[in-house]
Structures are given as structure tokens and as C-alpha cells.
Write a protein that holds these residues in place. Structure first.
Motif, PDB file in Angstrom:
ATOM      1  N   LEU A   1      19.238 -11.566  28.977  1.00 29.98           N
ATOM      2  CA  LEU A   1      18.802 -12.942  28.770  1.00 29.98           C
ATOM      3  C   LEU A   1      17.881 -13.323  29.939  1.00 29.98           C
ATOM      4  CD1 LEU A   1      19.015 -15.577  27.127  1.00 29.98           C
ATOM      5  CD2 LEU A   1      20.978 -16.201  28.557  1.00 29.98           C
ATOM      6  N   LYS A   2      16.602 -13.453  29.661  1.00 26.57           N
ATOM      7  CA  LYS A   2      15.615 -13.742  30.710  1.00 26.57           C
ATOM      8  C   LYS A   2      15.418 -15.248  30.819  1.00 26.57           C
ATOM      9  CE  LYS A   2      12.635 -10.815  31.933  1.00 26.57           C
ATOM     10  NZ  LYS A   2      11.440  -9.949  32.155  1.00 26.57           N
ATOM     11  N   LEU A   3      15.587 -15.756  32.040  1.00 28.07           N
ATOM     12  CA  LEU A   3      15.516 -17.192  32.290  1.00 28.07           C
ATOM     13  C   LEU A   3      14.543 -17.472  33.432  1.00 28.07           C
ATOM     14  CD1 LEU A   3      19.368 -17.893  32.220  1.00 28.07           C
ATOM     15  CD2 LEU A   3      17.747 -18.360  30.384  1.00 28.07           C
ATOM     16  N   MET A   4      13.892 -18.635  33.380  1.00 29.04           N
ATOM     17  CA  MET A   4      12.955 -19.032  34.435  1.00 29.04           C
ATOM     18  C   MET A   4      12.906 -20.542  34.546  1.00 29.04           C
ATOM     19  SD  MET A   4       8.783 -18.631  34.615  1.00 29.04           S
ATOM     20  CE  MET A   4       8.739 -16.867  34.932  1.00 29.04           C
ATOM     21  N   LYS A   5      12.847 -21.006  35.795  1.00 25.03           N
ATOM     22  CA  LYS A   5      12.425 -22.388  36.020  1.00 25.03           C
ATOM     23  C   LYS A   5      11.414 -22.368  37.165  1.00 25.03           C
ATOM     24  CE  LYS A   5      16.534 -23.883  38.683  1.00 25.03           C
ATOM     25  NZ  LYS A   5      17.612 -24.892  38.679  1.00 25.03           N
ATOM     26  N   THR A   6      10.373 -23.175  37.057  1.00 22.30           N
ATOM     27  CA  THR A   6       9.207 -23.065  37.933  1.00 22.30           C
ATOM     28  C   THR A   6       9.295 -23.951  39.173  1.00 22.30           C
ATOM     29  OG1 THR A   6       8.094 -24.687  36.524  1.00 22.30           O
ATOM     30  CG2 THR A   6       7.676 -22.359  36.072  1.00 22.30           C
ATOM     31  N   THR A   7      10.352 -24.725  39.282  1.00 19.63           N
ATOM     32  CA  THR A   7      10.575 -25.548  40.476  1.00 19.63           C
ATOM     33  C   THR A   7      12.063 -25.857  40.558  1.00 19.63           C
ATOM     34  OG1 THR A   7       9.838 -27.507  41.710  1.00 19.63           O
ATOM     35  CG2 THR A   7      10.168 -27.763  39.321  1.00 19.63           C
ATOM     36  N   GLN A   8      12.434 -26.749  41.472  1.00 19.21           N
ATOM     37  CA  GLN A   8      13.834 -27.100  41.692  1.00 19.21           C
ATOM     38  C   GLN A   8      14.665 -25.873  42.095  1.00 19.21           C
ATOM     39  OE1 GLN A   8      14.489 -30.074  42.396  1.00 19.21           O
ATOM     40  NE2 GLN A   8      15.365 -31.136  40.623  1.00 19.21           N
ATOM     41  N   SER A   9      14.067 -25.033  42.914  1.00 18.99           N
ATOM     42  CA  SER A   9      14.776 -23.875  43.452  1.00 18.99           C
ATOM     43  C   SER A   9      14.229 -23.557  44.830  1.00 18.99           C
ATOM     44  CB  SER A   9      14.613 -22.659  42.532  1.00 18.99           C
ATOM     45  OG  SER A   9      15.152 -21.498  43.149  1.00 18.99           O
ATOM     46  N   GLY A  10      15.094 -23.160  45.736  1.00 17.24           N
ATOM     47  CA  GLY A  10      14.671 -22.793  47.075  1.00 17.24           C
ATOM     48  C   GLY A  10      15.646 -21.806  47.692  1.00 17.24           C
ATOM     49  N   PHE A  11      15.324 -21.380  48.920  1.00 17.01           N
ATOM     50  CA  PHE A  11      16.211 -20.482  49.666  1.00 17.01           C
ATOM     51  C   PHE A  11      15.946 -20.702  51.152  1.00 17.01           C
ATOM     52  CE2 PHE A  11      17.448 -16.035  51.059  1.00 17.01           C
ATOM     53  CZ  PHE A  11      18.814 -16.279  50.943  1.00 17.01           C
ATOM     54  N   GLU A  12      16.883 -21.435  51.795  1.00 18.23           N
ATOM     55  CA  GLU A  12      16.702 -21.830  53.191  1.00 18.23           C
ATOM     56  C   GLU A  12      18.016 -21.667  53.951  1.00 18.23           C
ATOM     57  OE1 GLU A  12      13.810 -25.520  53.321  1.00 18.23           O
ATOM     58  OE2 GLU A  12      15.282 -25.815  51.713  1.00 18.23           O
ATOM     59  N   GLY A  13      17.898 -21.656  55.292  1.00 14.15           N
ATOM     60  CA  GLY A  13      19.083 -21.638  56.136  1.00 14.15           C
ATOM     61  C   GLY A  13      19.838 -20.329  56.138  1.00 14.15           C
ATOM     62  N   PHE A  14      19.214 -19.239  55.737  1.00 17.22           N
ATOM     63  CA  PHE A  14      19.899 -17.945  55.692  1.00 17.22           C
ATOM     64  C   PHE A  14      19.911 -17.293  57.074  1.00 17.22           C
ATOM     65  CE2 PHE A  14      15.562 -17.640  53.991  1.00 17.22           C
ATOM     66  CZ  PHE A  14      14.959 -16.796  54.901  1.00 17.22           C
ATOM     67  N   PHE A  15      20.771 -16.304  57.249  1.00 18.54           N
ATOM     68  CA  PHE A  15      20.907 -15.595  58.518  1.00 18.54           C
ATOM     69  C   PHE A  15      19.628 -14.827  58.840  1.00 18.54           C
ATOM     70  CE2 PHE A  15      21.948 -11.776  60.933  1.00 18.54           C
ATOM     71  CZ  PHE A  15      22.667 -12.309  61.999  1.00 18.54           C
ATOM     72  N   LYS A  16      19.244 -14.873  60.113  1.00 14.65           N
ATOM     73  CA  LYS A  16      18.017 -14.203  60.536  1.00 14.65           C
ATOM     74  C   LYS A  16      18.275 -13.357  61.773  1.00 14.65           C
ATOM     75  CE  LYS A  16      15.282 -18.231  59.062  1.00 14.65           C
ATOM     76  NZ  LYS A  16      16.449 -19.123  58.880  1.00 14.65           N
ATOM     77  N   ASN A  17      17.587 -12.230  61.861  1.00 14.36           N
ATOM     78  CA  ASN A  17      17.591 -11.408  63.077  1.00 14.36           C
ATOM     79  C   ASN A  17      16.221 -10.749  63.223  1.00 14.36           C
ATOM     80  OD1 ASN A  17      17.551  -9.299  61.255  1.00 14.36           O
ATOM     81  ND2 ASN A  17      19.608  -8.574  61.718  1.00 14.36           N
ATOM     82  N   GLU A  18      16.131  -9.728  64.060  1.00  8.63           N
ATOM     83  CA  GLU A  18      14.829  -9.116  64.339  1.00  8.63           C
ATOM     84  C   GLU A  18      14.214  -8.418  63.129  1.00  8.63           C
ATOM     85  OE1 GLU A  18      17.991  -6.081  65.657  1.00  8.63           O
ATOM     86  OE2 GLU A  18      17.710  -8.260  65.587  1.00  8.63           O
TER      87      GLU A  18
END
Length: 383
Positions: A218-235
């Protein structure tokens, strides 16, 4: 598998080095040759290679067959017929109904003698299994794929005493009745790839029949109202944070009903699919923000469990399709996320399985009672 391949390779090496013969000496010092193989003809006239007693002794001496059956334990052995594809046509006067399905059925027998000893006396040929599936489709029809899977399991359990376990998978081709000016056509259909319906049924002898239903591809898409922030970061982190992105993925969803009852499987499947679409998209006029693929999966599962009481456990997998914005600066253009290209591989994937606590606690009690009963039975047998 690697050890088996090494052992098979060693067998071939020994046979090759011996050039198909075994050497021995007579009393007068002359060497005689004994063939490693005898070649009796099969019923169709083709050669069949069989080890002679002398070759078996030779191979044992060279540790080819040094591992004995008593040194291993059979953890699982089953067999079956895969990809049984057919169309079942049902007629009610001039109006036609179709179910095109793909079926896979596997069995586990009460004895593993076909594997350990080469004794096929209990083996139900996979061609027979295929014929049984087709006969059941002819006799019973396919009201739903879930009911058809139940019919297959029950047939093998009630017909063959040597069957200890049966598992059946059925998936349906998404044919939908064609409409012309809002009028349903009596015998024409269109294949609509908006998710593949499937089900699984399995049963152990003297155990309950367990049924799963699902939807995949089942292929789904929405073109806005989505993000990805505040995730763990390293080198090693190079991914930038995004507060507005395309969320696109291919969804797999599978659920169990617990005790198998006389449910309206069509109604439940359609309701689950409706819940998936609503939870993914949100309200039609504004949508709903998704902070991650993981949270989207959880939202879908929670919404299904809240709306469909028959579903007890649900597993969901969402495979991410990422889109890159095309840099058009060298072309003298500003691309405001209007032209994007999909990144097919590698792709991200997330999965989660949720279950109702009351159901899981009840299942745990059932398993505990079964183990205690088995312990008592074993102790009684020991005495």
C-alpha cells in the motif's frame, strides 16, 4: 548450510580422487577394483546412483558420514506447495463475481522419517496438496480469502491423521467491478493496485486455529505536514533537520483476531484499510503533522485498535521512499520543492507490533496452564 556444502564437497572430492573405484589387494598381491556406485535403472529408464556397501564403509572410514542421526535434533521440518495461482468465477444469473488468488500451503507431519530415513509413506505429495486447494475452491467457493484459508487448514487436519501442523497463506489480486456512469458492470472488472489483501491461517493438532489478515504494498504519500528534527547527532551525522518534507512509503500491516470466530472479514478488512488512510493523512482540510515515520506507524496502529475491536495484535512495517529536491541553480531557476527525484536505495524502514494488554495477559495464562499440564503429564509418565 555451509557445513552441509563442505561435507557434500568432501564426498565429491573423495569419489573423484578414487575415479569411481575402490582398491584392494588379493592374496597374491594383485590389486582389484570395486565400484563405488551401482546404477540400477529407475522406472522411467534413467540411471540412479546408489552407494554400494563397500563404498559406504569406505566413506565412513574417511569420516564423510561420521555424524549420526542421534547427534542431531530436528527443530522443524515442513514442506508444501507455493504459488498456487487461479481464478474462481462465480455466477449469479448474468452477474459474475471473481476471486483471483495465490495460495501457499505447508505441512508438518507427525514423523520426520522422510527427512531422516527417506521413508515417504506418510508424505502427502505437494501435487496432491495443489489439487486439494483447487477442489476446495470448486466445492466451497471463496466467500472471503480468510474463510478459504480456514477451509484449507480444516481439510488437512480432519482428513490426514499424519498432519501435525498446517499453515496456509492466501493473497488476492485487487480486482474491482468496473462502473460506467455510476452503474456497476455485470461482468467487467479493473485491477486497482491500492494494496494487496492477504491472510494467513495456521493450526496445530489439538490446538486452536490462528488467523491473521493483512494488507501489503500500500503506497502512501503526503506532500507536507511531515518533518524530522531533534534526532541524535554525532561526527557521522550528515542528515539535515527538516520541518517540512514529503512523507512517502510502502506499508505492510498484519493483524490477528485472537479466537477465530464467525467474523465479517470483508467488513473488518475494509475498516482497517480506512483507518490506515485516515491516520496517515489526518483531516482532509488540514492534515496532521508527523514528526517521524515511527510516530506515523504508532498513530496508525492506535487508531485501528481504537476503532476495530476484533483486532487484538497488529504488526506494521513502513518502508520509506525519500525524495531529493533537484538543484536548478545552474539552470537559472529556483526550485521551491516543486521538482524532486525519488531515492530508491538505500531506504529506511521501521516496524512495530502492538497488542491489547488484556489479550496478551490472557494468552500468557493459557500458555502457562499448557506448560503446567505438560509438566504434570511428563512427571506422570516418568513415574
Amino acid at each position: 548450510m555451509e557445513n552441509a556444502g563442505v561435507r557434500a564437497g568432501a564426498l565429491c572430492t573423495v569419489v573423484t580422487e578414487c575415479s569411481g573405484t575402490l582398491g584392494s589387494e588379493t592374496g597374491d598381491g594383485r590389486e582389484t577394483q570395486q565400484s563405488l556406485w551401482i546404477n540400477p535403472k529407475t522406472a522411467n529408464g534413467r540411471d540412479r546412483l546408489t552407494l554400494t556397501p563397500a563404498s559406504i564403509e569406505f566413506l565412513h572410514n574417511h569420516h564423510i558420514f561420521s555424524l549420526q542421526i542421534k547427534d542431531v535434533e530436528v527443530l522443524n521440518c515442513e514442506y508444501g506447495k507455493n504459488t498456487i495461482k487461479f481464478l474462481r468465477l462465480h455466477r449469479e444469473g448474468k452477474k459474475h463475481f471473481v476471486k483471483e488468488v495465490e495460495v501457499c500451503t505447508h505441512l508438518r507431519l507427525t514423523s520426520a522419517q522422510e527427512y531422516l530415513e527417506g521413508n515417504n509413506s506418510l508424505v502427502i505429495p505437494t501435487d496432491t496438496m495443489k489439487n486439494i486447494v483447487l477442489v476446495l475452491a470448486k466445492k466451497n467457493g471463496i466467500p472471503t480469502i480468510e474463510q478459504f484459508a480456514i477451509d484449507i487448514c480444516k481439510h488437512f487436519m480432519t482428513t490426514f491423521c499424519q498432519v501435525a501442523y498446517v499453515k496456509t497463506y492466501v493473497q488476492e489480486v485487487p480486482w474491482q467491478r468496473l462502473h460506467e456512469n455510476g452503474v456497476p458492470h455485470i461482468h467487467s472488472f479493473i485491477c486497482v493496485p491500492d494494496g494487496i489483501r492477504f491472510c494467513e491461517a495456521e493450526q496445530c493438532r489439538n490446538g486452536p486455529l490462528v488467523l491473521f489478515s493483512g494488507i501489503k504494498d500500500l503506497k502512501l504519500m503526503k506532500t507536507t505536514q511531515s518533518g524530522f528534527e531533534g534526532f541524535f547527532k554525532n561526527e557521522h551525522t550528515t542528515l539535515p533537520e527538516r520541518h517540512d518534507r514529503i512523507l512517502c512509503g510502502e506499508l505492510f500491516c498484519k493483524w490477528s483476531y485472537g479466537e477465530c470466530r464467525d467474523f465479517d472479514f470483508d467488513c473488518i478488512w475494509n475498516k482497517v484499510r480506512e483507518c490506515i488512510l485516515e491516520a496517515f493523512a489526518g483531516p482532509p482540510d488540514c492534515g496532521e503533522y508527523s514528526p517521524s515515520y515511527q510516530k506515523t506507524v504508532n498513530s496508525i496502529q492506535m487508531y485501528i485498535l481504537s476503532k476495530v475491536p476484533q483486532v487484538q495484535v497488529i504488526e506494521t512495517v513502513l518502508n520509506n521512499t525519500f525524495y531529493n529536491v533537484v538543484d536548478m541553480k545552474n539552470l537559472g531557476l529556483t526550485n521551491d520543492k516543486e521538482v524532486l527525484v525519488p531515492v530508491e536505495t538505500p531506504y529506511g524502514s521501521c516496524t512495530c507490533t502492538l497488542g491489547r494488554k488484556k489479550f496478551l495477559e490472557a494468552q500468557a495464562h493459557v500458555l502457562k496452564d499448557e506448560r503446567q499440564s505438560q509438566f504434570v503429564l511428563t512427571a506422570a509418565q516418568g513415574n
